[in-house]
Every structure is written in structure tokens, then in C-alpha cells.
Design an enzyme around this catalytic site. Structure first.
Site, PDB file in Angstrom:
ATOM      1  N   VAL A 279       2.244  -1.675   4.467  1.00 40.94           N
ATOM      2  CA  VAL A 279       1.902  -0.477   4.347  1.00 40.94           C
ATOM      3  C   VAL A 279       3.342   0.348   4.273  1.00 40.94           C
ATOM      4  O   VAL A 279       4.128   0.235   5.214  1.00 40.94           O
ATOM      5  CB  VAL A 279       1.009   0.046   5.464  1.00 40.94           C
ATOM      6  N   CYS A 280       3.495   1.325   3.478  1.00 42.37           N
ATOM      7  CA  CYS A 280       4.862   2.120   3.415  1.00 42.37           C
ATOM      8  C   CYS A 280       4.820   2.985   4.678  1.00 42.37           C
ATOM      9  O   CYS A 280       3.795   3.711   4.824  1.00 42.37           O
ATOM     10  CB  CYS A 280       4.893   2.929   2.032  1.00 42.37           C
ATOM     11  N   VAL A 281       5.907   2.703   5.309  1.00 44.29           N
ATOM     12  CA  VAL A 281       6.014   3.599   6.671  1.00 44.29           C
ATOM     13  C   VAL A 281       6.220   5.126   6.099  1.00 44.29           C
ATOM     14  O   VAL A 281       5.564   5.860   6.745  1.00 44.29           O
ATOM     15  CB  VAL A 281       7.509   3.178   7.255  1.00 44.29           C
TER      16      VAL A 281
ATOM     17  N   GLY B  12       2.875   6.281   4.972  1.00 43.80           N
ATOM     18  CA  GLY B  12       1.923   6.131   6.436  1.00 43.80           C
ATOM     19  C   GLY B  12       1.943   7.606   7.279  1.00 43.80           C
ATOM     20  O   GLY B  12       1.284   8.067   7.710  1.00 43.80           O
TER      21      GLY B  12
ATOM     22  N   PHE C 272       0.695  -1.212   0.158  1.00 47.12           N
ATOM     23  CA  PHE C 272      -0.033  -0.113  -0.030  1.00 47.12           C
ATOM     24  C   PHE C 272       0.982   1.207  -0.019  1.00 47.12           C
ATOM     25  O   PHE C 272       1.545   1.367   0.989  1.00 47.12           O
ATOM     26  CB  PHE C 272      -0.902   0.071   1.166  1.00 47.12           C
TER      27      PHE C 272
END
Lengths: 138, 114
Positions: free
Chosen positions: B72-74, B77, B34
Site C-alpha cells: 500500500v502506498c504510504v 494511505g 495499491f
């Protein structure tokens, strides 16, 4: 542009992917500002450089504006990340393809771009795209 | 790879239907990553009206049933306020390297977005 530390992620990643070199193309179709796509695409490109892959970037449609010289983002109070494209060479990312039709439609010429690129027809760009293992548009 | 947020865009719905169909055909899904506003598919604060699909829980359920790795991409995010505290079950936060790694390891990488 700065990246958070430890971005690479993934345990034993070097082992799992070592020796595999795939052709990655990042397709940039959006103007540099107005949406975040161009900036976040560039962040993926920079990370991909750490994986020793065969990386290329394609610029078409409004994406060609990402490489336009003389961008001034002060009035809209966002970061001007266009100098980062000049740093790509240092990451061994040197295959930058720009679609001729997109440039011409916008009245831009190659010498108005901030980095050396290879200008080619949409047809030729499609051929290059066909050769890729992974095409990421974002 | 999912690059758009839930409800405001079709991308996550299409990706979900695609993933379900691929699994039904016996394909393996190495990872779902994501990015961009796509990270908003992973917030547990999501509460759609009762007569609507629950996009977040639907991903979590599919992940549980098939052992999917929802990442999920940090960085994306953090930009959007998506952190461990509001991360929905079934998802994990990691780096962009996970996306590149998937591109290297999987036969196909499919992008859902604009």
C-alpha cells in the site's frame, strides 16, 4: 510539491534494478482538479525519476488541461501543482507528449501550455505507446 | 496496480480475478500495489454485509496462499487515513518506489482503474 521522505522504499533496490533501463510512459487523461488522479500521477512520475528510467508523459483527453497556463485554484481551495510540471526538466524528464486532437477539441494551442511539449497526432502517440515497456495510466 | 477503492468500483474485483487466473496458469505475481483510493482495499475496518464478498480478506487469503506481496502506498494511505493501526493482515505499507521497482523487474505491469 513535497514528498514524504524515504518514499523510494525497497531494500537493495539499487542492486536489484541497477543497469536496467525501461521505457515508462505515464498517461494523463484527467483534468487537473475535480479528482486526485493528476496530482497522484505526478507524484509517481517524480519518484520514477530517481530510478534513472526512460520516462515520458502523455497528455490526452481532459489531461491536456493539466498543462494549461494561468490555473488559479484559490477559489476551490486546493493546491495549484501545475508549476511542478515545469520542474520535471530538472529531473531529466523532458519527453512530454500532447495529443493534437485533444488540444484542438478544447480550443487550446501549444503556446497556452506552461511547458515545452511535443504535440502529435493520436496515431503517432499510439506508436510511442507501443514502444513502451511500462504504461501507467492514473 | 490497483487504483480504485473496494465496492465503489470494479477495479479491485477485476484485479483479484485476474490475479487468481494468472496464478492458476502458472504465472508469478511480483507484487500488487495499491494506489489512489486503491489503498482503501487494505483497511481491516472493512465490514461488508454477510451475503457479500469480503474484498479485503479475499486479498489477504490469496496473498497467504501464494506468498503475494501486497503493498500500500504510504503517501496515498496517509492522505486517506490508512496507517499501520488499521492495516489488514497480509498487506504492508511502503513507498511508490516499490511500484517503479515492479515495473522494472516484472515482464508486465497491469493497471486496474479508471
Amino acid at each position: 510539491m513535497s514528498e514524504q521522505g524515504g518514499e523510494k522504499g525497497g531494500m537493495d533496490l539499487e542492486e536489484e534494478t541497477s543497469g536496467v533501463v525501461k521505457k515508462f510512459m505515464f498517461v494523463n487523461r484527467k483534468a487537473p482538479h475535480g479528482t486526485i488522479y493528476a496530482l497522484e500521477a505526478l507524484e509517481v512520475v517524480l519518484i520514477s525519476a530517481a530510478f534513472d528510467q526512460d520516462v515520458s508523459l502523455a497528455f490526452l483527453d481532459d489531461g491536456v488541461y493539466q498543462l494549461a497556463k494561468g490555473q488559479d485554484t484559490k477559489p476551490i481551495e486546493v493546491k495549484n501543482f501545475s508549476p511542478t510540471y515545469r520542474a520535471l526538466e530538472g529531473y531529466d524528464i523532458e519527453k512530454l507528449y500532447v495529443e493534437r486532437e485533444s488540444l484542438e477539441a478544447r480550443g487550446l494551442t501549444e503556446d497556452q501550455l506552461i511547458v515545452p511539449v511535443e504535440v502529435m497526432s493520436g496515431e503517432e502517440l499510439a506508436r510511442r505507446m507501443e514502444e513502451q515497456d511500462v504504461v501507467i495510466g492514473c | 496496480m490497483i487504483n480504485e477503492g473496494p465496492y465503489s468500483h470494479q477495479a479491485s474485483d477485476t484485479a483479484y480475478q485476474f490475479a487468481k487466473a494468472a496464478l492458476a496458469k502458472g504465472h508469478q505475481i511480483h507484487r500488487v500495489f495499491f494506489y489512489n483510493d486503491g489503498v482503501n482495499n487494505a483497511t481491516k475496518l472493512t465490514e461488508p454485509p454477510q451475503d457479500d464478498r469480503h474484498i479485503v480478506n479475499r486479498w489477504a487469503k490469496l496473498a497467504e496462499e501464494h506468498g503475494l506481496d501486497l503493498v500500500v502506498c504510504v503517501a496515498a494511505g496517509l492522505r486517506r487515513g490508512l496507517v499501520e493501526e488499521n492495516l489488514a493482515p497480509g498487506f504492508r505499507i511502503s513507498g511508490l518506489g516499490q511500484l517503479v521497482e515492479s515495473g522494472i523487474q516484472a515482464d508486465r505491469l497491469v493497471v486496474f482503474g479508471d
